[in-house]
Design an enzyme around this catalytic site. Structure first.
Site, PDB file in Angstrom:
ATOM      1  N   THR A 106       0.875  -1.166   0.000  1.00  0.00           N
ATOM      2  CA  THR A 106       0.000   0.000   0.000  1.00  0.00           C
ATOM      3  C   THR A 106       0.908   1.210   0.000  1.00  0.00           C
ATOM      4  O   THR A 106       2.069   1.100   0.359  1.00  0.00           O
ATOM      5  CB  THR A 106      -0.859   0.003   1.285  1.00  0.00           C
TER       6      THR A 106
ATOM      7  N   ARG B 280     -13.102  -8.181  -2.798  1.00  0.00           N
ATOM      8  CA  ARG B 280     -12.571  -7.941  -1.446  1.00  0.00           C
ATOM      9  C   ARG B 280     -12.170  -6.452  -1.303  1.00  0.00           C
ATOM     10  O   ARG B 280     -11.573  -5.863  -2.187  1.00  0.00           O
ATOM     11  CB  ARG B 280     -11.351  -8.835  -1.233  1.00  0.00           C
TER      12      ARG B 280
ATOM     13  N   GLY C  23     -10.214  -3.740   1.316  1.00  0.00           N
ATOM     14  CA  GLY C  23      -9.320  -3.673   2.473  1.00  0.00           C
ATOM     15  C   GLY C  23      -9.572  -2.449   3.329  1.00  0.00           C
ATOM     16  O   GLY C  23     -10.603  -1.773   3.212  1.00  0.00           O
ATOM     17  N   ASP C  24      -8.615  -2.158   4.190  1.00  0.00           N
ATOM     18  CA  ASP C  24      -8.759  -1.073   5.158  1.00  0.00           C
ATOM     19  C   ASP C  24      -8.434   0.299   4.583  1.00  0.00           C
ATOM     20  O   ASP C  24      -8.843   1.324   5.148  1.00  0.00           O
ATOM     21  CB  ASP C  24      -7.782  -1.295   6.317  1.00  0.00           C
TER      22      ASP C  24
ATOM     23  N   THR D  69      -1.185   0.412   6.908  1.00  0.00           N
ATOM     24  CA  THR D  69      -0.851  -0.608   5.912  1.00  0.00           C
ATOM     25  C   THR D  69      -0.723  -1.966   6.605  1.00  0.00           C
ATOM     26  O   THR D  69      -0.546  -2.033   7.819  1.00  0.00           O
ATOM     27  CB  THR D  69       0.460  -0.251   5.179  1.00  0.00           C
ATOM     28  N   GLY D  70      -0.810  -3.017   5.817  1.00  0.00           N
ATOM     29  CA  GLY D  70      -0.685  -4.364   6.383  1.00  0.00           C
ATOM     30  C   GLY D  70      -1.883  -5.210   6.008  1.00  0.00           C
ATOM     31  O   GLY D  70      -2.568  -4.926   5.015  1.00  0.00           O
TER      32      GLY D  70
ATOM     33  N   GLY E  24      -5.238  -5.891   5.766  1.00  0.00           N
ATOM     34  CA  GLY E  24      -6.370  -4.986   5.914  1.00  0.00           C
ATOM     35  C   GLY E  24      -7.453  -5.482   6.844  1.00  0.00           C
ATOM     36  O   GLY E  24      -8.083  -4.700   7.562  1.00  0.00           O
TER      37      GLY E  24
HETATM   38  N1  ASP Z   1      -3.844  -2.805   3.811  1.00  0.00           N
HETATM   39  C1  ASP Z   1      -3.910  -3.148   2.431  1.00  0.00           C
HETATM   40  C2  ASP Z   1      -5.101  -4.022   2.195  1.00  0.00           C
HETATM   41  O1  ASP Z   1      -5.355  -4.895   3.013  1.00  0.00           O
HETATM   42  C3  ASP Z   1      -2.699  -3.842   1.937  1.00  0.00           C
HETATM   43  C4  ASP Z   1      -1.405  -3.365   2.519  1.00  0.00           C
HETATM   44  O2  ASP Z   1      -1.322  -2.360   3.154  1.00  0.00           O
HETATM   45  O3  ASP Z   1      -0.386  -4.027   2.326  1.00  0.00           O
HETATM   46  O4  ASP Z   1      -5.748  -3.887   1.205  1.00  0.00           O
END
Ligand code: ASP
Length: 308
Positions: free
Chosen positions: A172, A200, A202-203, A223-224, A226
């Site tokens: 992200t 799907r 995400g966050d 990030t991470g 989600g």
């Molecule tokens: N947070 C993002 C998602 O889940 C992906 C990411 O940040 O790596 O879509």
């Protein structure tokens, strides 16, 4: 004299990889290009929202990062991008999801915030809005890179649905900024996670999870994984820790990632800025490419944990 502006950008928290190590210098260059452009805009009087949009758009152009060009591919081999932006000066926000043909989802999110009476536009409505706002559109071939095609192939070696849902590679980009007027803003944009189920979300596009800004408290981009950022309401939890517990930006980020969410078996990363330009950065992963310019005007960059 101190420049009372500050900015932080990130390029996604996650595991290390041969690809990242091979392109390490280009990651640094991409982060630096993004943050310098955005900083210059604020230095010349632009607002925090301008800076956040410019920083994120620059990373969306860069195919090394999983946002815009270079976005992750879902199980069917298509990209579906999410983005959000929030202006801490007026608590307005704009968010988009399931975007598949807009070059800069962050600019589309800003259009939702500034040109509509809504906060959130998803799916087919995003194309119509982008057209009416004269934003750049592109076909799928513009967004899809051979690196992301390889990532999808690797992720699909398992035939089991369980693995498919558990094994997430992702990325992200995001930015938080404080401008000369002390206004703060946050922006986040993503291609989501590799091999995810179609549809799907995400966050990154969820206000309070992967993006939040409030002039009285802080601005956060996350990030991470989600799913954990959504259920942990991560961005707003950091704001609540600063507001109610009077923690610094760094202490609030550390507390939310390493204490409150210590049980989480997934990737989490955050960047945060307070209205005084206080900066917080935390991630529980091997890497989170990032750059920041504090109120003294000094630029810092890092990819791995040890580079503080
Ligand atoms: N947070 C993002 C998602 O889940 C992906 C990411 O940040 O790596 O879509």
């Amino acid at each position: 004299m101190k420049n009372r502006i500050a900015i932080v950008v990130h390029g996604g928290a996650g595991g290390d990889s041969g690809f990242i190590r091979m392109h390490r210098d280009e990651y640094y260059k991409g982060l630096e290009r993004s943050i310098r452009r955005a900083y210059r805009v604020m230095y010349n009087g632009g607002c925090a929202v301008d800076a956040v949009e410019i920083a994120v758009a620059s990373l969306e152009n860069n195919e090394l990062f999983n946002a815009g060009r270079g976005s992750a591919l879902n199980h069917l081999g298509h990209m579906e991008m999410d983005a959000a932006i929030m202006d801490g000066s007026n608590m307005k926000a704009g968010a988009v999801s399931l975007v598949n043909n807009v070059k800069h989802p962050i600019s589309l999110a800003r259009a939702v915030m500034e040109k509509t009476s809504h906060v959130y536009i998803s799916g087919h409505g995003t194309t119509e809005l982008a057209r009416s706002c004269q934003l750049d559109l592109a076909g799928e071939s513009y967004f899809i890179t051979s690196h992301q095609e390889d990532e999808l192939k690797k992720a699909q070696v398992s035939e089991f649905m369980d693995d498919l849902l558990r094994k997430k590679t992702h990325g992200t980009v995001g930015a938080v900024a404080m401008d000369l007027n002390g206004n703060i803003a946050a922006g986040t944009s993503t291609g989501g996670s590799v091999n995810c189920l179609p549809g799907r979300i995400g966050d990154s596009c969820i206000i309070g999870s992967g993006c939040y800004a409030n002039n009285r408290i802080c601005a956060v981009s996350g990030t991470g994984d989600g799913e954990y950022l959504i259920t942990g309401v991560i961005a707003h939890s950091i704001a609540a820790s600063i507001h109610y517990e009077r923690l610094s930006a760094q202490d609030a980020c550390d507390k939310v990632i390493f204490t409150d969410n210590a049980h989480v078996d997934g990737d989490l990363g955050v960047i945060c800025i307070s209205p005084s330009g206080d900066i917080g950065i935390a991630f529980n992963t091997e890497r989170m490419p990032r750059a920041w310019i504090d109120t003294s005007g000094k630029l810092h960059t890092g990819i791995y944990k040890e580079e503080y």
